[in-house]
Design an enzyme around this catalytic site. Structure first.
Site, mmCIF file in Angstrom:
data_model
loop_
_atom_site.group_PDB
_atom_site.id
_atom_site.type_symbol
_atom_site.label_atom_id
_atom_site.label_comp_id
_atom_site.label_asym_id
_atom_site.label_seq_id
_atom_site.Cartn_x
_atom_site.Cartn_y
_atom_site.Cartn_z
ATOM 1 N N ILE A 49 30.868 37.103 34.236
ATOM 2 C CA ILE A 49 31.403 36.857 35.488
ATOM 3 C C ILE A 49 32.649 37.882 35.723
ATOM 4 C CG2 ILE A 49 32.797 34.882 34.504
ATOM 5 C CD1 ILE A 49 33.043 33.677 37.354
ATOM 6 N N SER A 50 32.823 38.716 36.615
ATOM 7 C CA SER A 50 33.824 39.688 36.336
ATOM 8 C C SER A 50 35.129 39.170 36.500
ATOM 9 C CB SER A 50 33.576 40.730 37.795
ATOM 10 O OG SER A 50 32.355 41.473 37.842
#
Length: 213
Positions: free
Chosen positions: A63-64
């Site tokens: 998840i960025s």
């Protein structure tokens, strides 16, 4: 998991920290402030949800970092109602940010495990992208083109030509380009054959993989 006042407080701090790093678009900051990022992660990692850093999720993806999500979104300069192609659905967090900005999102994920998990999650949460597709991001979605905006959330060794061809004239694509480290590029389509390219610093993304399906 629930979204509590404590979570909201942590989100406010995260949004302030993203703004302090230079994100100026108030609508983007508001999205970071509003979207319950902890729900996009495994409940046992809840404490990590509001730190400004990437975090591993299923299928060797991440998840960025919230700042990176905000940075890419700000570069897109989106307007409500625009047709958006997202390459790399991942956890769905970036998708949720784009939906918060009232865009029509078509999103592609090549990892079957993530595609199934995120699709169920969207339905449960009431997030409604126009289309969630299992497939090869390199190919885009020619049947739904052209797009006002295209966002790529994985590092590509070069800009896929098929994606350029699916960009509307006047449209913008934001894509990290490079092998190990990537340069964040914004490409604006000026005409049938003319594209303007701008570079916005170095980032690190998981690689964009081709020929899946």
């Amino acid at each position: 998991m629930k979204d509590t006042f404590k979570h909201q407080g942590m989100r406010n701090k995260l949004a302030d920290s993203v703004a302090a790093k230079g994100i100026k678009d108030k609508k983007v900051i508001d999205a970071i402030r509003s979207i319950p990022r902890h729900l996009f992660m495994d409940s046992s990692f809840e404490d990590h949800a509001y730190q400004d850093k990437p975090f591993p999720i299923a299928a060797d993806q991440t998840i960025s970092q919230p700042y990176t999500v905000a940075f890419q979104t700000e570069l897109l300069e989106v307007l409500p109602g625009q047709k958006m192609l997202e390459i790399g659905t991942g956890s769905g967090y970036q998708t949720a940010v784009l939906l918060h900005l009232k865009t029509k999102v078509y999103t592609i994920e090549r990892q079957l495990e993530l595609f199934k998990k995120t699709n169920i999650f969207f339905k449960k949460m009431g997030y409604r992208p126009k289309k969630v597709v299992f497939g090869d991001g390199y190919k885009g979605l020619p049947e739904h083109a052209p797009f006002d905006r295209i966002i790529v959330t994985a590092g590509a060794p070069e800009v896929p030509r098929k994606l350029l061809s699916q960009l509307k004239i006047g449209g913008k694509m934001v894509i990290p380009v490079g092998e190990d480290d990537q340069v964040m590029m914004r490409i604006t389509r000026k005409s049938e054959t003319e594209f303007e390219r701008e570079a916005f610093g170095n980032f690190r993304f998981v690689p964009l993989l081709e020929d899946k399906n």
